[in-house]
Design a protein around this motif. Sequence first.
Motif, PDB file in Angstrom:
ATOM      1  N   UNK A 204     -38.218  -3.996  -0.756  1.00 47.74           N
ATOM      2  CA  UNK A 204     -37.122  -3.316  -1.445  1.00 47.74           C
ATOM      3  C   UNK A 204     -37.575  -2.195  -2.371  1.00 47.74           C
ATOM      4  N   UNK A 205     -38.628  -2.462  -3.128  1.00 48.13           N
ATOM      5  CA  UNK A 205     -38.823  -1.671  -4.343  1.00 48.13           C
ATOM      6  C   UNK A 205     -39.699  -0.453  -4.132  1.00 48.13           C
ATOM      7  N   UNK A 206     -39.539   0.509  -5.048  1.00 47.12           N
ATOM      8  CA  UNK A 206     -40.457   1.635  -5.119  1.00 47.12           C
ATOM      9  C   UNK A 206     -41.605   1.278  -6.051  1.00 47.12           C
ATOM     10  N   UNK A 207     -41.338   0.352  -6.955  1.00 45.79           N
ATOM     11  CA  UNK A 207     -42.324  -0.024  -7.967  1.00 45.79           C
ATOM     12  C   UNK A 207     -42.127  -1.501  -8.270  1.00 45.79           C
ATOM     13  N   UNK A 208     -43.230  -2.213  -8.448  1.00 45.71           N
ATOM     14  CA  UNK A 208     -43.116  -3.648  -8.714  1.00 45.71           C
ATOM     15  C   UNK A 208     -43.890  -3.999  -9.968  1.00 45.71           C
ATOM     16  N   UNK A 209     -43.276  -4.886 -10.738  1.00 46.22           N
ATOM     17  CA  UNK A 209     -43.881  -5.375 -11.974  1.00 46.22           C
ATOM     18  C   UNK A 209     -44.190  -6.847 -11.737  1.00 46.22           C
ATOM     19  N   UNK A 210     -45.429  -7.268 -12.000  1.00 42.34           N
ATOM     20  CA  UNK A 210     -45.740  -8.686 -11.869  1.00 42.34           C
ATOM     21  C   UNK A 210     -45.925  -9.262 -13.265  1.00 42.34           C
ATOM     22  N   UNK A 211     -45.175 -10.315 -13.570  1.00 46.43           N
ATOM     23  CA  UNK A 211     -45.268 -10.957 -14.881  1.00 46.43           C
ATOM     24  C   UNK A 211     -46.114 -12.220 -14.782  1.00 46.43           C
ATOM     25  N   UNK A 212     -46.742 -12.578 -15.914  1.00 46.09           N
ATOM     26  CA  UNK A 212     -47.551 -13.797 -15.961  1.00 46.09           C
ATOM     27  C   UNK A 212     -46.658 -14.994 -16.251  1.00 46.09           C
ATOM     28  N   UNK A 213     -47.294 -16.166 -16.289  1.00 48.29           N
ATOM     29  CA  UNK A 213     -46.565 -17.355 -16.744  1.00 48.29           C
ATOM     30  C   UNK A 213     -46.107 -17.157 -18.182  1.00 48.29           C
ATOM     31  N   UNK A 214     -45.166 -18.022 -18.618  1.00 48.38           N
ATOM     32  CA  UNK A 214     -44.625 -17.911 -19.964  1.00 48.38           C
ATOM     33  C   UNK A 214     -45.712 -18.116 -21.019  1.00 48.38           C
ATOM     34  N   UNK A 215     -45.778 -17.354 -22.091  1.00 48.95           N
ATOM     35  CA  UNK A 215     -44.920 -16.198 -22.384  1.00 48.95           C
ATOM     36  C   UNK A 215     -45.301 -14.995 -21.511  1.00 48.95           C
ATOM     37  N   UNK A 216     -44.284 -14.352 -20.960  1.00 47.43           N
ATOM     38  CA  UNK A 216     -44.539 -13.332 -19.950  1.00 47.43           C
ATOM     39  C   UNK A 216     -45.159 -12.077 -20.548  1.00 47.43           C
ATOM     40  N   UNK A 217     -46.179 -11.586 -19.855  1.00 46.80           N
ATOM     41  CA  UNK A 217     -46.672 -10.239 -20.147  1.00 46.80           C
ATOM     42  C   UNK A 217     -46.816  -9.547 -18.793  1.00 46.80           C
ATOM     43  N   UNK A 218     -46.949  -8.235 -18.809  1.00 50.65           N
ATOM     44  CA  UNK A 218     -47.036  -7.514 -17.537  1.00 50.65           C
ATOM     45  C   UNK A 218     -48.472  -7.574 -17.028  1.00 50.65           C
ATOM     46  N   UNK A 222     -47.161  -1.743 -10.354  1.00 47.08           N
ATOM     47  CA  UNK A 222     -47.705  -1.194  -9.108  1.00 47.08           C
ATOM     48  C   UNK A 222     -46.655  -0.367  -8.365  1.00 47.08           C
ATOM     49  N   UNK A 223     -47.053   0.847  -7.960  1.00 48.50           N
ATOM     50  CA  UNK A 223     -46.155   1.654  -7.125  1.00 48.50           C
ATOM     51  C   UNK A 223     -46.357   1.244  -5.671  1.00 48.50           C
ATOM     52  N   UNK A 224     -45.284   0.841  -4.995  1.00 48.70           N
ATOM     53  CA  UNK A 224     -45.397   0.364  -3.604  1.00 48.70           C
ATOM     54  C   UNK A 224     -45.638   1.575  -2.704  1.00 48.70           C
ATOM     55  N   UNK A 225     -46.779   1.579  -2.008  1.00 44.79           N
ATOM     56  CA  UNK A 225     -47.128   2.736  -1.193  1.00 44.79           C
ATOM     57  C   UNK A 225     -46.644   2.555   0.232  1.00 44.79           C
ATOM     58  N   UNK A 226     -45.325   2.692   0.381  1.00 42.89           N
ATOM     59  CA  UNK A 226     -44.707   2.586   1.702  1.00 42.89           C
ATOM     60  C   UNK A 226     -43.692   3.714   1.826  1.00 42.89           C
ATOM     61  N   UNK A 227     -43.372   4.130   3.068  1.00 50.00           N
ATOM     62  CA  UNK A 227     -42.404   5.226   3.232  1.00 50.00           C
ATOM     63  C   UNK A 227     -41.027   4.853   2.677  1.00 50.00           C
ATOM     64  N   UNK A 228     -40.256   5.867   2.298  1.00 50.81           N
ATOM     65  CA  UNK A 228     -38.905   5.629   1.775  1.00 50.81           C
ATOM     66  C   UNK A 228     -38.005   5.031   2.844  1.00 50.81           C
TER      67      UNK A 228
END
Lengths: 257, 256
Positions: A204-218, A222-228
């Motif tokens: 789906x995304x153009x950009x993805x954020x991965x969060x850690x376990x609680x307490x969440x930090x980034x 990552x910018x998804x390198x796939x065609x539009x």
Amino acid sequence: MALRLSGVTRIFRPTHGDAVPVLEPIDLEVGRGEFLAVLGPSGCGKSTLLRIIAGLDRPTAGTIGWLEQGTTGEAEEARSIAYVFQDAHLLPWRSVLRNVTLPLELAGGGRAEAESIARATLEQVGLEEAVDRYPAELSGGMRMRVSLARALVVRPRLLLLDEPFAALDEITRQELDDQLRTLWLANGMTVIFVTHSTNEATFLAARALVLSMRPARICLDHRIELPTDRNASLRADPRFAAQAGILYQALLSGNRR
Amino acid sequence: MSAGWAVRWLPPVGSLVVLTGLAEVAIRVGRVSPLLLPPPSAVLAVAVSESPALLSASSGTAIAVLVGLGLSAVVGVTIAVGLSTSRFIERAFYPYAIFFQVVPIVAIAPLLVIWFGYGIRAVIASAFIVSIFPVIANTLAGLLSVDPALRDLFRIYRAGPVDTLFRLRLPAALPDVLTGLRVASGLAVIGAIVGEFVGGGGLGVVILGAMREQRTDLVFAAVGYASLLGLALFGLASLASHLSLRRWHASEKELG
């Protein structure tokens, strides 16, 4: 830029027991028209982040800024946010059409105009045949489509989705993913999509954020390198697997800490 | 369809015929004095022969019950909406609502006559007092258990309290309101007849008169009419519930 979070922190303080830090200070900028996926393990605080952005919850510290703040009134801004929950959460006593007109009614619009906008939106999600049916008479996938139409009917500039298709079967879920992407390309709104599926985020995304376990930090931004232009065949593409793999590795490392 | 009807109606009708038949035989064989317990056939005969008087008395009671129940619905829902506005208000005033539940109606019925005079107004007040609590309690439970996600939805769209009440909370509570009314309908009949004992009119007076004349069969016949009235009201409330909820609520979906 559509949205800027600076040092947004959330600590739950239950009446009994210790304070629970849910979000570590989060700094984030989301561009206008961007499709951002937020990934993280269950219970990590990604829903909390979304609720704070939606104004349903207040951060313990930090601020949320809007680019348009100076130019439009706050009420105008609020009306252009839409939120899709994990389950459809329709009003069971209203027909499909009247469920979709609800946000327009609450904004004080005329009934006839609301209905014509709602019909057009239902057509966009492929439900023009079901306008007079009731939620109890629909399948889970159809209910979710109604929920999506209810969100889109206000022409949101920011669409927030909290694991919206998680309860659906794989095929229905992919159909809805395809549909959501098409709608995003057509309408150009900013989308923040919370999920725990790396494949869904990658597709789906153009950009993805991965969060850690609680307490969440980034952990990863990552910018998804796939065609539009993405379609079902992309899911079998090695580039797709590589991108999903990057997100998966980040999820693993975030879980390990 | 005919098979379905047989399955549905045969058991209750069959049990009624068998049980009244057994009662008839037992009373006749046991030579029970008809002053204590008249056989069902005698009660039925009186119910038919006295039907003009019983029907007119029933209609008097029915009017008082319907007005009392209508007041319970309107006032009860309004009170529940008021109580649901805050925890503080609920804590402060809910005990008074419980008062309506625990008040012995027989004890305060004479008071109602003092306040409202003899006649239908005291009877209506009595029906109202005993039937309002289930409406308040059920409506309040319904108003307080609205899906939190739907509350969030209304917050996101900046709905005011009036919109939230009429477009979300009251419709969401409707199944509970109707359950409350179903319970209230039986209680309202009891309240009306107790009211008639002291305030006059309707089946209550027929029962009192028959008692003084030791006409046990007429007492039973009047009780039968009162039960039918309660049953009819319960059926009416169930029908209203079925018609308004059939397309969306689980409790009505299986009935189909």
